[in-house]
Design an enzyme around this catalytic site. Structure first.
Site, PDB file in Angstrom:
ATOM      1  N   HIS A  12      -1.141   4.732  -5.497  1.00  0.00           N
ATOM      2  CA  HIS A  12      -1.914   4.782  -4.229  1.00  0.00           C
ATOM      3  C   HIS A  12      -1.490   5.215  -2.830  1.00  0.00           C
ATOM      4  O   HIS A  12      -0.783   4.551  -2.284  1.00  0.00           O
ATOM      5  CB  HIS A  12      -2.385   3.180  -4.157  1.00  0.00           C
ATOM      6  CG  HIS A  12      -3.716   3.259  -3.180  1.00  0.00           C
ATOM      7  ND1 HIS A  12      -4.980   2.682  -3.397  1.00  0.00           N
ATOM      8  CD2 HIS A  12      -3.727   3.611  -1.882  1.00  0.00           C
ATOM      9  CE1 HIS A  12      -5.788   2.681  -2.607  1.00  0.00           C
ATOM     10  NE2 HIS A  12      -5.004   3.007  -1.047  1.00  0.00           N
ATOM     11  N   HIS A  14      -2.682   8.418   0.150  1.00  0.00           N
ATOM     12  CA  HIS A  14      -3.469   9.210   0.852  1.00  0.00           C
ATOM     13  C   HIS A  14      -2.593  10.400   1.160  1.00  0.00           C
ATOM     14  O   HIS A  14      -1.724  10.309   2.038  1.00  0.00           O
ATOM     15  CB  HIS A  14      -4.312   8.599   2.023  1.00  0.00           C
ATOM     16  CG  HIS A  14      -5.207   7.568   1.419  1.00  0.00           C
ATOM     17  ND1 HIS A  14      -6.408   7.490   1.342  1.00  0.00           N
ATOM     18  CD2 HIS A  14      -4.849   6.227   1.273  1.00  0.00           C
ATOM     19  CE1 HIS A  14      -6.895   6.309   0.936  1.00  0.00           C
ATOM     20  NE2 HIS A  14      -5.842   5.528   0.965  1.00  0.00           N
ATOM     21  N   HIS A 192     -11.365   1.966  -3.652  1.00  0.00           N
ATOM     22  CA  HIS A 192     -11.149   1.178  -2.434  1.00  0.00           C
ATOM     23  C   HIS A 192     -12.051   0.076  -2.560  1.00  0.00           C
ATOM     24  O   HIS A 192     -13.633  -0.008  -2.480  1.00  0.00           O
ATOM     25  CB  HIS A 192     -11.079   1.574  -1.092  1.00  0.00           C
ATOM     26  CG  HIS A 192      -9.876   2.455  -0.863  1.00  0.00           C
ATOM     27  ND1 HIS A 192      -9.498   3.439  -1.756  1.00  0.00           N
ATOM     28  CD2 HIS A 192      -8.686   2.315  -0.188  1.00  0.00           C
ATOM     29  CE1 HIS A 192      -8.497   3.931  -1.474  1.00  0.00           C
ATOM     30  NE2 HIS A 192      -7.889   3.537  -0.252  1.00  0.00           N
ATOM     31  N   GLU A 195     -10.417  -4.715   0.192  1.00  0.00           N
ATOM     32  CA  GLU A 195      -9.508  -4.846   1.177  1.00  0.00           C
ATOM     33  C   GLU A 195      -9.833  -5.459   2.153  1.00  0.00           C
ATOM     34  O   GLU A 195      -8.991  -6.405   2.832  1.00  0.00           O
ATOM     35  CB  GLU A 195      -9.198  -3.162   1.585  1.00  0.00           C
ATOM     36  CG  GLU A 195      -8.016  -2.978   2.835  1.00  0.00           C
ATOM     37  CD  GLU A 195      -7.878  -1.448   3.306  1.00  0.00           C
ATOM     38  OE1 GLU A 195      -9.113  -0.794   3.010  1.00  0.00           O
ATOM     39  OE2 GLU A 195      -7.107  -1.177   4.000  1.00  0.00           O
ATOM     40  N   ASP A 273       0.128   3.338   0.324  1.00  0.00           N
ATOM     41  CA  ASP A 273      -1.439   3.669   0.910  1.00  0.00           C
ATOM     42  C   ASP A 273      -0.855   5.023   1.969  1.00  0.00           C
ATOM     43  O   ASP A 273      -1.326   6.233   1.646  1.00  0.00           O
ATOM     44  CB  ASP A 273      -1.777   2.449   1.758  1.00  0.00           C
ATOM     45  CG  ASP A 273      -3.181   2.523   1.895  1.00  0.00           C
ATOM     46  OD1 ASP A 273      -3.820   3.560   1.170  1.00  0.00           O
ATOM     47  OD2 ASP A 273      -3.826   1.428   2.399  1.00  0.00           O
ATOM     48  N   ASP A 274      -0.378   4.736   3.281  1.00  0.00           N
ATOM     49  CA  ASP A 274      -0.312   5.904   4.222  1.00  0.00           C
ATOM     50  C   ASP A 274       0.861   5.224   5.214  1.00  0.00           C
ATOM     51  O   ASP A 274       0.890   4.890   6.046  1.00  0.00           O
ATOM     52  CB  ASP A 274      -1.508   5.646   5.320  1.00  0.00           C
ATOM     53  CG  ASP A 274      -2.678   5.791   4.596  1.00  0.00           C
ATOM     54  OD1 ASP A 274      -3.305   6.625   4.066  1.00  0.00           O
ATOM     55  OD2 ASP A 274      -3.452   4.769   4.622  1.00  0.00           O
TER      56      ASP A 274
HETATM   57  N1  ADE Z   1      -7.934   5.829   4.238  1.00  0.00           N
HETATM   58  C1  ADE Z   1      -6.755   6.058   4.229  1.00  0.00           C
HETATM   59  N2  ADE Z   1      -6.016   4.653   4.145  1.00  0.00           N
HETATM   60  C2  ADE Z   1      -7.144   3.722   3.915  1.00  0.00           C
HETATM   61  C3  ADE Z   1      -7.194   2.721   3.852  1.00  0.00           C
HETATM   62  N3  ADE Z   1      -6.046   1.693   3.800  1.00  0.00           N
HETATM   63  N4  ADE Z   1      -8.139   1.736   3.474  1.00  0.00           N
HETATM   64  C4  ADE Z   1      -9.468   2.847   3.492  1.00  0.00           C
HETATM   65  N5  ADE Z   1      -9.471   3.941   3.591  1.00  0.00           N
HETATM   66  C5  ADE Z   1      -8.227   4.581   3.734  1.00  0.00           C
HETATM   67 ZN    ZN Z   2      -6.032   3.628   0.266  1.00  0.00          ZN
END
Ligand code: ADE
Ligand code: ZN
Length: 330
Positions: A12, A14, A192, A195, A273-274
């Site tokens: 996971h 992006h 997603h 969350e 994630d990011d």
């Molecule tokens: N896009 C990038 N990171 C995200 C996240 N944590 N939740 C939803 N969309 C995203």
């Molecule tokens: Zn994500």
């Protein structure tokens, strides 16, 4: 334990969200785009909360305007990820940020990403697969445009379809058409959910979108019946603890439900994630899991096995990556 050297599978991430801020700032300078407001004085990304994060994320995508920009981005991300022991990675990529949903432009962007992925596989031993992603807060119609791009480009590189963005935009069933189209094209599915949205969002996502994996899914912790259903169906959660902590989906590492989910039999995996947004890496995630929950080598081996079994790749790729996960005897 040297957490960095453990070979890892990460499901996971992006792609745009993995862009180092200095890379985005450099591209913006090259193109005379002023996005200085999205950076702190130390050059890191600046955001207050999840809604603001989504806005900053979209602004950070502005300088990414050509296939060549995405080739450079993919290479930069793979170099950083491979340096943390990741041998197989999946990344969300959005037609919305790559030609605005035009299928022929999308093909050009994908070719550039694939080019970088091929080079990284040869030189760094990391395999990348792409999951085409609809952006939920852009609405169901725009999600269909992304799904069409996904269906048209399913292949060696694009193996999945997913949905990210603002989770509270509509209900999962509003996006069922897109997921049906992607499934019929032979793509594997994730979305997603949980969350922010709690157990009902996770349950509806499984029921209405028929996904094999859930991005985050931590809201399932509040419903024991749902956890049992997830365990029985073998739906795999792509848990991103560091992201949840920084975005305040949980109050801190000690309050994160990943260990309780796992104890309840829910298949969990770990991802970043990011990573630059959340000041994390896969090494840092492992360090924090060890420190917070006492996880050790066997736990990390089990996490990676779960992740590889749930990876959106063909069996030949799975077998090749499995060899990279085997402990070295030297
Ligand atoms: N896009 C990038 N990171 C995200 C996240 N944590 N939740 C939803 N969309 C995203
Ligand atoms: Zn994500």
């Amino acid at each position: 334990m040297n957490f960095k050297d453990i070979p890892k599978v990460e499901l996971h991430t992006h792609l745009e969200g993995s862009a180092p801020p200095a890379f985005i700032a450099g591209l913006a300078r090259e193109k005379n785009i002023d996005i200085s407001g999205i950076f702190n004085a130390d050059g890191s990304y600046a955001f207050r909360d999840f809604d603001h994060f989504l806005k900053v994320y979209e602004a950070a995508c502005e300088p990414l305007q050509s296939p060549e920009d995405f080739r450079r981005l993919t290479m930069a991300v793979l170099e950083e990820t491979a340096a943390h022991g990741v041998v197989y990675m999946e990344t969300f990529v959005s037609p919305d940020f790559c030609g605005g949903g035009d299928v022929s432009a999308w093909r050009d962007y994908l070719a550039a990403m694939q080019d970088a992925a091929d080079e990284a596989e040869r030189t760094m031993g990391i395999t990348l697969r792409g999951i085409v992603t609809g952006i939920r807060h852009f609405g169901p119609d725009q999600c269909k445009v992304a799904a069409r791009c996904a269906a048209e480009t399913k292949g060696d590189f694009i193996t999945g379809f997913g949905m990210a963005g603002g989770e509270m935009a509509g209900r999962p069933g509003d996006y069922a058409y897109s997921f049906d189209m992607a499934r019929e094209a032979g793509l594997q599915l994730t979305a997603h959910a949980g969350e922010w949205g709690g157990p009902s969002m996770v349950a509806e996502t499984i029921r209405d979108l028929k996904v094999e994996r859930i991005g985050h899914g931590i809201g399932a912790i509040d419903d024991p019946n749902l956890m049992e259903e997830i365990a029985d169906k073998g739906v795999v959660l792509e848990v991103c603890p560091g992201s949840n902590v920084v975005l305040k989906a949980v109050t801190g590492w000690g309050a994160h439900p990943i260990a309780k989910l796992r104890d309840a039999g829910v298949p969990v995996t770990v991802s970043t994630d990011d990573p630059p947004f959340f000041h994390t890496t896969m090494t840092a995630e492992y360090e924090m899991l060890a420190k917070t929950f006492g996880w050790g080598e066997d736990d990390f081996r089990a996490l990676n096995e779960t992740a590889l079994n749930a990876a959106f790749c063909d069996e030949e790729t799975r077998a090749r990556v499995a060899k990279r996960l085997e402990p070295k005897n030297d």
